[in-house]
Scaffold this motif. Sequence first.
Motif, short mmCIF file in Angstrom:
data_model
loop_
_atom_site.label_atom_id
_atom_site.label_comp_id
_atom_site.label_asym_id
_atom_site.label_seq_id
_atom_site.Cartn_x
_atom_site.Cartn_y
_atom_site.Cartn_z
N PHE A 61 0.84 -1.20 0.00
CA PHE A 61 0.00 0.00 0.00
C PHE A 61 0.87 1.24 0.00
CE2 PHE A 61 0.30 1.43 4.44
CZ PHE A 61 0.76 0.29 5.07
N VAL A 62 0.28 2.37 -0.36
CA VAL A 62 1.01 3.63 -0.56
C VAL A 62 0.63 4.63 0.53
CG1 VAL A 62 1.24 5.60 -2.10
CG2 VAL A 62 1.27 3.32 -3.04
N LEU A 98 7.65 10.22 -6.36
CA LEU A 98 6.73 11.35 -6.40
C LEU A 98 5.54 10.94 -7.26
CD1 LEU A 98 9.24 14.25 -7.10
CD2 LEU A 98 8.12 13.76 -4.95
N HIS A 115 2.20 11.54 -9.87
CA HIS A 115 2.08 12.28 -11.13
C HIS A 115 1.79 13.74 -10.80
CE1 HIS A 115 -2.17 11.63 -10.11
NE2 HIS A 115 -2.47 12.59 -10.96
N THR A 116 1.98 14.64 -11.76
CA THR A 116 1.81 16.07 -11.49
C THR A 116 0.34 16.38 -11.30
OG1 THR A 116 3.60 16.36 -13.05
CG2 THR A 116 2.53 18.34 -12.26
N ARG A 121 3.75 17.70 -6.97
CA ARG A 121 3.98 16.26 -7.00
C ARG A 121 4.14 15.82 -5.55
NH1 ARG A 121 8.26 14.22 -11.26
NH2 ARG A 121 7.14 12.27 -10.91
N MET A 166 5.90 3.45 -0.72
CA MET A 166 5.23 2.16 -0.88
C MET A 166 5.72 1.21 0.19
SD MET A 166 4.73 0.91 -4.71
CE MET A 166 4.74 2.14 -5.95
N LEU A 191 -1.38 11.17 -19.50
CA LEU A 191 -1.25 10.66 -18.13
C LEU A 191 -1.67 9.19 -18.14
CD1 LEU A 191 -0.61 12.25 -15.47
CD2 LEU A 191 -3.03 12.22 -15.03
N ILE A 219 -0.63 -0.54 -8.77
CA ILE A 219 0.71 -0.61 -8.19
C ILE A 219 1.46 -1.80 -8.80
CG2 ILE A 219 2.01 -1.00 -6.06
CD1 ILE A 219 -0.26 0.35 -4.56
N THR A 233 8.22 7.01 -12.96
CA THR A 233 6.80 7.19 -12.62
C THR A 233 6.26 8.56 -12.98
OG1 THR A 233 7.52 7.80 -10.42
CG2 THR A 233 6.71 5.55 -10.71
N THR A 234 7.04 9.36 -13.72
CA THR A 234 6.50 10.68 -14.13
C THR A 234 5.36 10.42 -15.10
OG1 THR A 234 8.26 10.68 -15.74
CG2 THR A 234 8.50 12.17 -13.89
N GLY A 235 4.23 11.06 -14.85
CA GLY A 235 3.08 10.89 -15.73
C GLY A 235 2.43 9.53 -15.58
N PHE A 236 2.53 8.91 -14.41
CA PHE A 236 1.87 7.63 -14.17
C PHE A 236 0.98 7.79 -12.96
CE2 PHE A 236 1.31 3.27 -15.05
CZ PHE A 236 1.09 2.64 -13.84
N ARG A 237 -0.36 7.69 -13.21
CA ARG A 237 -1.31 7.88 -12.13
C ARG A 237 -1.69 6.53 -11.52
NH1 ARG A 237 -6.98 7.65 -11.83
NH2 ARG A 237 -7.02 6.97 -14.00
N LEU A 238 -1.56 6.41 -10.20
CA LEU A 238 -1.95 5.16 -9.55
C LEU A 238 -3.46 5.16 -9.36
CD1 LEU A 238 0.73 4.80 -6.73
CD2 LEU A 238 0.52 3.39 -8.77
N LEU A 242 -4.41 3.02 -4.24
CA LEU A 242 -3.20 3.13 -3.42
C LEU A 242 -2.94 1.85 -2.64
CD1 LEU A 242 -3.70 6.76 -2.14
CD2 LEU A 242 -2.18 6.00 -3.91
#
Lengths: 189, 183, 178
Positions: free
Chosen positions: A85-86, A136, A138-139, A158, A163, B8, B13, B113-118, B121
């Motif tokens: 989990f995060v 980090l 995503h933006t 960000r 994890m 995006l 995970i 992980t830039t531009g990767f939406r989880l 969680l």
Amino acid sequence: MAGALRKIFATFARSYPKPVAQLLPRLYSNVPTPYEIVDAQEERKTYQDVIDKVNRQVAQAKQGRLFAVVHIQGKQVKVTEGDVFVVEGYWPPGAGDRISLDKVLLVGGRDFTLVGRPLVQRGLVQVEATVIEETLSHTKTHFKKKRRKQYMRINFMRVPQTMLRVNRIEIVGEVNHPSDVTGLETRVF
Amino acid sequence: MSNSHIFLKSGFIRTPSQNGVGRYVCQLQRVVLKFCKNNGSSRGMREFVESELINFAKNNPGVVVYLKPRRHRAPVISAEFLNGDKQWVSCHNYSKQDISKWLNLLRTQSGNTTGFRLRKLQHTDHPSIQGPWTPYTFKDPAENLAEYPNTELSKPKIQLKTATDELLEIFNSVQISDKKGVE
Amino acid sequence: MSALKRVQQWATFARIWHVYDAAWQNPFHSAKLLKKYLMGLHKPIYHPLNDCGDHVIVINTGDIALPEDEWKKRAYFHHTGYPGGASWTVAWELHDKDPTMILKKAVYSSMDGNLQRRYTMERLHLFPDGKVPADLMKNVSNQIQQIRPVPKRLDHYSEQERKEFPKLIDYPKDYILR
């Protein structure tokens, strides 16, 4: 538009003094439920039976897979052994650290559940996790606008994400048998 | 309407080869620091190479560090991970602390992980231990034999005290006190 | 999906038929309760895309109780679509014409006005009295509890209860009963 007009005309602008919530008694409160012990002996026998059964199952290691509800970074997560989990936001533990999660609210197996009020007895359950990654997110864009006031702001952010992999959930010791000496859980020597 | 799915990517995970179950393995394979020898934008990078790089390399023996001094080029950190991902961080006019922070972040990451939406969680292989919910999980088994419509089951479980009940209570208490008075 | 998983899926997402007795109940409060069952909000597996709503059979819609003078004052608007086709019908008149309409409109208006609404309303079955087709009643496996306790009719009290009930006041001695 037509729907709004219909609503205005249909309800003759009456406000009813007693909403449903007031008609029914409050189903939640901080006042403890009033109770009356009819037969203390029988009560003790019943709950002692249940506790003995749980202790026996744990001693024979027949409880199977356990799950726990853990309070972490202001949020609660339901975890079992082996799941990831995060945790979002600033959180000190770094990559590779093995951590014990102490704020356990609930522990359960196939046949029983131990519900804490609000936490389970410290030292009864051990939940251990390893930090496997710190990245980090995503933006994310936080956009603010006030219309017709020439006010527009955009904030790109960000969020740090950690994890965690849960390694172990175990019931150590006996239920309703807290150790005589407490406060030694975090002692190193 | 929304087009963020184009730039995006989203997913659940992913942990490379059960990392953390047994031992934690650092996922960064190699790191290439490219900088210019005398351009101002590489100043922070040069300072970092002089002071903190050796400590970083000593503390992370599993990570291979390459230095590429390239003249008239912008300073860059290029990272490669064990799963084959590549990440490129521009260090133009960064201070040595900034570079150190970015390098630490790359060390703790497991991929780009830039531009990767989880999407979620959490990830479990065992979502239910006591059995998934069914409409009959919390129902009284006595209702299996009930005939519907049922007047008993239809009554509200929580019933407030009615005026009639209060009246009867007052009457009974008066009777008891009367009896006590007589005694 | 394996056979075991298929059975588990069928058990979790099973559609349940509920029955609700609307006699002596406020239709607007009942609507708030019934919409939860129709939409599937009472289930932990709820999601708007999940199609997890249940069927609800409502009986005795002819015996609903509106508060205060709503019977006289609440007006329902209807337009046929043709010019001059607007009409306002008071609650008691609408109830005379069709005893299920008031509760139906109450449930419809208590829901969000999205495209799911008409499909969710299809799962609501209203009957003015207790007569429900047998094949519908066979499916029912749960009774929804009423919100307001139904008062006991005076002629439903037994002779003994009437004698034992405390007497507060009595007619004056010189009062002549017709």
